[in-house]
Design an enzyme around this catalytic site. Structure first.
Site, PDB file in Angstrom:
ATOM      1  N   GLY A 122       0.819  -1.205   0.000  1.00 37.21           N
ATOM      2  CA  GLY A 122       0.000   0.000   0.000  1.00 37.21           C
ATOM      3  C   GLY A 122       0.859   1.264   0.000  1.00 37.21           C
ATOM      4  O   GLY A 122       0.445   2.305  -0.525  1.00 37.21           O
ATOM      5  N   GLU A 125       1.686   1.878  -3.411  1.00 38.32           N
ATOM      6  CA  GLU A 125       0.474   2.328  -4.113  1.00 38.32           C
ATOM      7  C   GLU A 125       0.252   3.823  -3.881  1.00 38.32           C
ATOM      8  O   GLU A 125      -0.063   4.569  -4.807  1.00 38.32           O
ATOM      9  CB  GLU A 125      -0.733   1.485  -3.653  1.00 38.32           C
ATOM     10  CG  GLU A 125      -0.677   0.097  -4.302  1.00 38.32           C
ATOM     11  CD  GLU A 125      -1.635  -0.925  -3.723  1.00 38.32           C
ATOM     12  OE1 GLU A 125      -1.795  -0.946  -2.486  1.00 38.32           O
ATOM     13  OE2 GLU A 125      -2.211  -1.708  -4.501  1.00 38.32           O
ATOM     14  N   GLU A 145       2.677  -8.245  -1.287  1.00 38.25           N
ATOM     15  CA  GLU A 145       1.366  -8.791  -0.910  1.00 38.25           C
ATOM     16  C   GLU A 145       1.261 -10.287  -1.174  1.00 38.25           C
ATOM     17  O   GLU A 145       0.616 -11.028  -0.439  1.00 38.25           O
ATOM     18  CB  GLU A 145       0.243  -8.068  -1.667  1.00 38.25           C
ATOM     19  CG  GLU A 145      -0.089  -6.683  -1.155  1.00 38.25           C
ATOM     20  CD  GLU A 145       0.771  -5.597  -1.764  1.00 38.25           C
ATOM     21  OE1 GLU A 145       1.848  -5.917  -2.326  1.00 38.25           O
ATOM     22  OE2 GLU A 145       0.395  -4.424  -1.662  1.00 38.25           O
TER      23      GLU A 145
HETATM   24  C1  3H9 Z   1      -0.970  -4.311   1.532  1.00 42.03           C
HETATM   25  O1  3H9 Z   1      -0.297  -3.323   1.529  1.00 42.03           O
HETATM   26  C2  3H9 Z   1      -2.272  -4.440   0.817  1.00 42.03           C
HETATM   27  C3  3H9 Z   1      -2.548  -3.299  -0.135  1.00 42.03           C
HETATM   28  O2  3H9 Z   1      -1.982  -3.556  -1.388  1.00 42.03           O
HETATM   29  C4  3H9 Z   1      -3.994  -3.138  -0.387  1.00 42.03           C
HETATM   30  C5  3H9 Z   1      -4.891  -2.868   0.743  1.00 42.03           C
HETATM   31  C6  3H9 Z   1      -6.314  -2.569   0.310  1.00 42.03           C
HETATM   32  N1  3H9 Z   1       1.151  -4.223   9.088  1.00 42.03           N
HETATM   33  O3  3H9 Z   1       9.453  -7.362  10.089  1.00 42.03           O
HETATM   34  P1  3H9 Z   1       9.813  -6.560  11.285  1.00 42.03           P
HETATM   35  C7  3H9 Z   1       5.114  -5.147  12.192  1.00 42.03           C
HETATM   36  S1  3H9 Z   1      -0.505  -5.685   2.411  1.00 42.03           S
HETATM   37  C8  3H9 Z   1       1.178  -4.372  10.427  1.00 42.03           C
HETATM   38  O4  3H9 Z   1      10.272  -7.278  12.487  1.00 42.03           O
HETATM   39  P2  3H9 Z   1      12.007  -5.402   9.851  1.00 42.03           P
HETATM   40  C9  3H9 Z   1       5.688  -6.517  12.469  1.00 42.03           C
HETATM   41  O5  3H9 Z   1       4.679  -7.450  12.765  1.00 42.03           O
HETATM   42  C10 3H9 Z   1       1.005  -5.226   3.207  1.00 42.03           C
HETATM   43  N2  3H9 Z   1       2.305  -4.628  11.112  1.00 42.03           N
HETATM   44  O6  3H9 Z   1      10.863  -5.400  10.940  1.00 42.03           O
HETATM   45  C11 3H9 Z   1       6.600  -6.231  13.651  1.00 42.03           C
HETATM   46  O7  3H9 Z   1       5.769  -6.166  14.799  1.00 42.03           O
HETATM   47  P3  3H9 Z   1       6.270  -6.799  16.184  1.00 42.03           P
HETATM   48  C12 3H9 Z   1       2.148  -5.185   2.279  1.00 42.03           C
HETATM   49  C13 3H9 Z   1       3.433  -4.742  10.417  1.00 42.03           C
HETATM   50  O8  3H9 Z   1      12.677  -4.096  10.006  1.00 42.03           O
HETATM   51  C14 3H9 Z   1       7.116  -4.828  13.353  1.00 42.03           C
HETATM   52  O9  3H9 Z   1       6.196  -4.253  12.412  1.00 42.03           O
HETATM   53  N3  3H9 Z   1       3.375  -4.970   3.032  1.00 42.03           N
HETATM   54  C15 3H9 Z   1       3.470  -4.613   9.027  1.00 42.03           C
HETATM   55  O10 3H9 Z   1      12.784  -6.648   9.914  1.00 42.03           O
HETATM   56  C16 3H9 Z   1       8.501  -4.813  12.753  1.00 42.03           C
HETATM   57  O11 3H9 Z   1       8.525  -5.686  11.632  1.00 42.03           O
HETATM   58  C17 3H9 Z   1       4.071  -5.988   3.554  1.00 42.03           C
HETATM   59  O12 3H9 Z   1       3.750  -7.123   3.380  1.00 42.03           O
HETATM   60  C18 3H9 Z   1       2.252  -4.325   8.352  1.00 42.03           C
HETATM   61  N4  3H9 Z   1       2.196  -4.151   7.006  1.00 42.03           N
HETATM   62  O13 3H9 Z   1      11.245  -5.437   8.438  1.00 42.03           O
HETATM   63  C19 3H9 Z   1       5.283  -5.606   4.340  1.00 42.03           C
HETATM   64  N5  3H9 Z   1       4.744  -4.778   8.604  1.00 42.03           N
HETATM   65  O14 3H9 Z   1       7.491  -5.996  16.543  1.00 42.03           O
HETATM   66  C20 3H9 Z   1       5.430  -6.525   5.517  1.00 42.03           C
HETATM   67  C21 3H9 Z   1       5.480  -5.006   9.697  1.00 42.03           C
HETATM   68  O15 3H9 Z   1       5.099  -6.604  17.086  1.00 42.03           O
HETATM   69  N6  3H9 Z   1       6.515  -6.112   6.368  1.00 42.03           N
HETATM   70  N7  3H9 Z   1       4.701  -4.976  10.797  1.00 42.03           N
HETATM   71  O16 3H9 Z   1       6.583  -8.224  15.883  1.00 42.03           O
HETATM   72  C22 3H9 Z   1       7.801  -6.429   6.115  1.00 42.03           C
HETATM   73  O17 3H9 Z   1       8.139  -7.024   5.113  1.00 42.03           O
HETATM   74  C23 3H9 Z   1       8.822  -6.048   7.150  1.00 42.03           C
HETATM   75  O18 3H9 Z   1       8.139  -5.827   8.352  1.00 42.03           O
HETATM   76  C24 3H9 Z   1       9.619  -4.751   6.806  1.00 42.03           C
HETATM   77  C25 3H9 Z   1      10.472  -4.356   8.036  1.00 42.03           C
HETATM   78  C26 3H9 Z   1      10.536  -5.048   5.600  1.00 42.03           C
HETATM   79  C27 3H9 Z   1       8.708  -3.606   6.469  1.00 42.03           C
END
Ligand code: 3H9
Length: 743
Positions: A122, A125, A145
Site C-alpha cells: 500500500g 500504491e 502482498e
Molecule cells: C498491503 O499493503 C495491501 C494493499 O496492497 C492493499 C490494501 C487494500 N502491518 O518485520 P519486522 C510489524 S498488504 C502491520 O520485524 P524489519 C511486524 O509485525 C502489506 N504490522 O521489521 C513487527 O511487529 P512486532 C504489504 C506490520 O525491520 C514490526 O512491524 N506490506 C506490518 O525486519 C517490525 O517488523 C508488507 O507485506 C504491516 N504491514 O522489516 C510488508 N509490517 O514488533 C510486511 C510489519 O510486534 N513487512 N509490521 O513483531 C515487512 O516485510 C517487514 O516488516 C519490513 C520491516 C521489511 C517492512
C-alpha cells in the site's frame, strides 16, 4: 499534565505551522509546501488513522492558498511499508486506500512521494498515486502482498504496468521482489534519486514542480505500453508461477490482475483487481500466510525458564570457527562467511580440510551463478575463510560451531578440546540433530556456554536454525545464538533439549508412518505424490533417497543399541513399538539412494536427480510383504495424509505439553523453514486448527485403536483437553502455559 501537553502542542503547532490531522500524520506547511509526515511506528503501516490523515491532509493543503505543492514522507525508519495487516479480517473503515489514492491523484497541487526505507505494498500504491516520486539510494520498493496470500489491492496491479510495462510489473508483483532505488529508477518507478537529507531534498523537489501540468503525471490517465504482447507476457509469467509457486493461489491472481490492466480501461481494471483481491482475502491461503508472517516474528520473542529476549543480552560475535568440514560444516561455514563473519575451518587432516574448502568454493560459485550471492560477497568470503588443523587457532574466537559426525563420544572429545583452548567468553555450539545438549556440555568446564545450533540440510539454503538450550545453558548464550540467526539470515526458533528436539522429533512419526503405509500396500510413489499434492516440495521417499537409506539404517541400529537389542530380518518390534525393516532391505541391496544411483527409486546416474520406478524396487517391497505374509490392501489418499500428518500433529501437542517449546507458532515456523511445509497451510498446528481439533483427536484415537503398537498414536493429553473444551487456536498457548505450570 495532559492538558499542559495539549496547550504546548497547540502553541508549538501555531508557531511552526504544524498540526495533527490525527495522531498518525503530522501536517505542516514549510514555505509553499505542505508536508504530510506519516508517523505510525514501527513501519508506518497504513492503518485507518494514517489513511484518514493523508486524505484530510491533502484536502487541507488544497484549501490553503499559501500551499503550492505537497510532500508525503515517512517519519522514523521508513516510508509506509504497506497496509496494516492487523486490520485485515476486521470490518474496514473509510476512507479505504483507493479513495485516499484517488484524492491524491486528483489534487491540483503536485504531490511528491519522498521515499526512504521500505516503500512496500500500500505504501508503493500511495507513491504511485502521487505525481512524482523521489527516493534515497538505500530505499527499496516492491509489492510483497503475494507473500501474504494477496495481491496489491489499491491499484498497484493497474498502475505499476503503466510505468514499467507488463513484463516487469507482472514479475515484480507475482514474485513480491523488492527493488533497490537504482533499479526502480531504471524501471521508471522513481523519478529521481536524491542524496543528503531527504526532507530538504523533498522540499526542494516539491518547489521545482510547482505549477506543472499534472495530467500526464496521473497514472490513471496513462495507457499501458506494449499491450499487443499481453498474451506472450501472460503465458511466460504463468509458466514461471507454475514452476516456482506450485499450489499458491495468489501469484496466479497477481498475473491475472496485471493482465487486466492491459485489457480493460483503468476503472474497470480497478474493479477486476478488487474482485480478485476480495477473493484472495477471503481464502484460507491468505489467512494461513498472514498467520505465518506474524508467527515468524513471534518466534523471536523467545523464553526459557531462566530468561527471555527481554532480559538477556547477546554477546558480540565478530569471529567464528566451524569444527568439521563435511557437508554440514561446509554449509554452515558458507552461512557465516556470507554474512561477513571470519571463519576458522578446523579438520583433523589435510585431505578432509581441502575437501571442505573445495565444497565451500563450489557452493559460493553456485550461489553467485544463481544470483543469490554477489561476486563481491563471494570474493570477500574467500578472504574470511581460514582453514586450519590446529585447535590453538581457535583461542580468540567469539563463537564455535561443532559439526562433526553424530557420535556422542566424538562430540565430547571435540568439546573437551575446545574447552582447553577457547577464551572464557566463547559460546560453544553443537550442530547435533538429536543428542541431548547436557550429554555434550558436561564434557566442558562451562556447560552454561554450550548451546545447540541445529542447521537443516542444505545448511546454506534452508532457513531454519533450531537453537537448543540444555539444563545449564545461560540466557546470554541463547540470546547470542538467537541474534546469530538474524545475522546469518535464518529464522531462529528456541527449543528445550530432548531427543530429536522439535523438528526431527515430529518428523519421526511422519516418516515412520510413510514406511508403514508402504508395508501395508501403498507404493512409495503414491505416498510421495500425495505428499507433493498436499504441498510438500518432495515426498518422504525421495527425501530418503536424497539423504541416503544408509542414514536411516544407521539411526535404527543406534536406537536398537540404546535399547540393548539388535535388528534382524525378523524384527517387527523395537522396544515394544512396531518396526518396519523395509528400508533395511533397500540398504542390504546396496540401494543407498541418489549417491548409488538407486534407492527407493532408480536414478538416471549415480548422483542423479530424476527418479523412476523400477522392477527391482517393486520386487523388494513385494518380497518383504510375502515374507511377512502381509496381504497388500488399497489405501486411500485420505488415510495416507491423516496417518502422516495427524501422527506428527499429535507429537507436536506432546512437545507443547512437555514444554519443549512454548507456542504452536514455534512448531509451525520450524516446519515451514526446516521442511518446506507449504506456507499456504500455515504449518501443521495451524492446519490442525483449520481441520478442527475434535476431528483430529477422533482420528488419532481411531488410529491408536487400529495401530496399537505405535507409541506415536497415544493421544496427547493437551490435545484431548483442547479438543474437549473446543479451545480456539489463539488460546492454545495460554493452555500450554497452564499445563506446564501444573507439571
Ligand atoms: C498491503 O499493503 C495491501 C494493499 O496492497 C492493499 C490494501 C487494500 N502491518 O518485520 P519486522 C510489524 S498488504 C502491520 O520485524 P524489519 C511486524 O509485525 C502489506 N504490522 O521489521 C513487527 O511487529 P512486532 C504489504 C506490520 O525491520 C514490526 O512491524 N506490506 C506490518 O525486519 C517490525 O517488523 C508488507 O507485506 C504491516 N504491514 O522489516 C510488508 N509490517 O514488533 C510486511 C510489519 O510486534 N513487512 N509490521 O513483531 C515487512 O516485510 C517487514 O516488516 C519490513 C520491516 C521489511 C517492512
Amino acid at each position: 499534565m495532559l492538558e499542559v501537553q495539549k496547550q504546548l502542542w497547540h502553541y508549538l503547532g501555531r508557531f511552526l505551522c504544524i498540526s495533527r490531522a490525527n495522531m498518525s500524520v503530522d501536517y505542516s506547511v514549510r514555505g509553499s509546501v505542505a508536508v504530510l509526515e506519516v508517523n505510525n511506528p514501527p513501519v508506518n503501516a497504513l492503518g485507518h488513522s494514517v489513511r484518514h490523515g493523508l486524505k484530510s491532509g491533502v484536502e487541507q493543503a488544497a484549501r490553503d492558498n499559501k500551499v503550492k505543492s505537497i510532500v508525503i514522507i515517512g517519519k522514523g525508519q521508513t516510508f509506509p511499508a504497506g497496509a496494516d495487516i492487523r486490520e485485515f479480517g476486521k470490518a474496514s473503515k473509510d476512507p479505504w486506500l483507493v479513495e485516499v489514492g484517488h484524492t491524491i491523484e486528483a489534487s491540483l497541487k503536485p504531490v511528491v512521494a519522498a521515499i526512504h526505507g521500505t516503500c512496500l505494498g500500500g505504501g508503493l500504491e500511495i507513491a504511485l498515486f502521487s505525481h512524482f516520486r523521489i527516493a534515497v539510494p538505500s530505499s527499496r520498493v516492491g509489492f510483497p502482498e503475494v507473500a501474504l496470500g494477496l495481491l496489491p489491492g489499491a491499484g498497484g496491479t493497474q498502475r505499476l504496468s503503466r510505468l514499467t510495462g507488463l513484463q516487469v510489473a507482472m514479475e515484480m508483483i507475482y514474485s513480491g521482489r523488492h527493488v533497490a532505488s537504482k533499479k526502480a529508477k531504471e524501471y521508471g518507478i522513481i523519478d529521481e534519486i536524491v542524496t543528503g537529507d531527504l526532507m530538504t531534498a523533498a522540499l526542494k523537489y516539491a518547489e521545482s514542480v510547482q505549477g506543472r501540468t499534472l495530467n500526464e503525471r496521473r497514472l490513471g490517465h496513462k495507457a499501458v505500453p506494449n499491450t499487443d504482447s499481453v498474451e506472450k507476457y501472460t503465458s511466460a509469467a504463468m509458466a514461471q508461477v507454475k514452476k516456482k509457486y506450485k499450489g499458491f493461489e495468489a501469484p496466479v491472481a497477481c498475473v491475472q490482475a496485471v493482465r487486466a490492466s492491459a485489457e480493460l480501461p483503468y476503472l474497470e481494471g480497478m474493479e477486476r483487481e478488487r474482485e480478485l483481491f476480495n477473493h484472495l482475502k477471503a481464502s484460507g491461503q491468505a489467512w494461513a500466510q498472514q498467520y505465518a508472517f506474524f508467527a515468524e516474528r513471534a518466534v523471536s520473542r523467545w523464553e526459557m525458564p531462566r530468561g527471555s529476549y527481554k532480559t538477556a543480552k547477546p554477546l558480540p560475535v565478530r569471529s567464528t570457527a566451524v569444527v568439521g568440514a563435511g557437508t554440514m560444516g561446509s554449509g554452515i561455514a558458507v552461512c557465516l562467511l556470507s554474512a561477513g563473519l571470519p571463519v576458522y575451518l578446523l579438520e583433523q587432516n589435510d585431505k578432509f580440510l581441502q575437501s571442505g574448502v573445495k565444497m565451500i568454493e563450489n557452493i559460493m560459485a553456485g550461489s553467485v551463478k544463481l544470483g543469490k550471492v554477489s561476486m563481491e560477497t563471494a570474493k570477500k568470503a574467500a578472504t574470511l575463510l581460514k582453514p586450519t588443523l590446529n585447535y590453538n587457532d581457535l583461542k580468540d574466537v567469539d563463537l564455535v560451531i561443532e559439526a562433526v559426525y553424530e557420535d556422542l563420544a566424538l562430540k565430547r572429545e571435540v568439546f573437551s578440546g575446545l574447552d582447553k583452548v577457547c577464551k572464557p567468553s566463547v559460546i560453544l555450539c553443537t550442530n547435533t540433530s538429536t543428542i541431548d545438549i547436557d550429554r555434550i556440555s558436561t564434557a566442558t568446564s562451562r556447560p552454561d556456554r554450550v548451546v545447540g545450533t541445529h542447521f537443516f540440510a542444505p545448511a546454506y539454503h534452508m532457513r531454519l536454525l533450531e537453537n537448543i538450550y540444555g539444563t545449564k545453558t545461560s540466557p546470554e548464550a541463547v540470546a547470542t545464538v538467537m541474534k546469530l540467526g538474524k545475522t546469518i539470515n535464518k529464522v531462529a526458533v528456541l527449543v528445550k533439549s530432548c531427543e530429536g528436539f522439535l523438528a526431527n522429533r515430529m518428523n519421526g512419526p511422519f516418516n515412520t508412518e510413510a514406511t508403514f503405509l508402504v508395508e501395508e500396500g501403498a507404493s512409495p510413489q503414491e505416498v510421495d505424490q500425495i505428499n507433493e499434492d498436499f504441498g510438500m516440495p518432495i515426498g518422504p521417499f525421495k527425501v530418503r533417497d536424497l539423504s541416503g537409506t544408509d542414514i536411516s539404517w544407521r539411526i535404527n541400529r543406534e536406537v536398537a543399541k540404546a535399547l540393548g537389542t539388535t535388528i534382524t530380518k525378523e524384527t517387527r518390534f523395537l522396544g515394544g513399538n512396531r518396526y518396519c525393516g523395509l528400508n533395511d532391505d533397500f540398504f542390504d541391496k546396496g540401494r543407498y539412494g541418489r549417491k548409488t544411483g538407486k534407492g527407493w527409486y532408480l536414478y538416471e546416474k549415480v548422483g542423479g536427480k530424476i527418479p523412476t520406478v523400477d522392477a527391482e524396487s517393486e520386487e523388494i517391497i513385494n518380497n518383504y510383504r510375502q515374507r511377512r505374509q502381509i496381504s497388500k490392501r488399497k489405501i486411500t489418499p485420505q488415510e495416507i495424509l491423516e496417518r502422516q500428518f495427524y501422527s506428527c500433529i499429535n507429537e507436536g501437542f506432546r512437545i507443547l505439553e512437555e514444554g519443549i517449546c512454548n507456542t504452536p507458532e514455534e512448531i509451525d515456523i520450524s516446519w515451514i523453514y526446516g521442511f518446506s511445509y507449504p506456507k499456504y497451510r500455515g504449518g501443521p498446528m495451524f492446519y490442525a486448527s483449520q481441520i478442527g481439533l475434535k476431528r483430529i483427536y477422533e482420528r488419532i484415537c481411531h488410529y491408536h485403536e487400529t495401530c496399537p503398537y505405535s507409541i506415536h498414536w497415544v493421544p496427547s493429553r493437551l490435545l484431548k483437553k483442547l479438543a474437549e473444551n473446543d479451545v480456539p487456536f489463539s488460546q492454545w498457548s495460554n493452555h500450554v502455559a497452564k499445563s506446564k505450570s501444573k507439571m
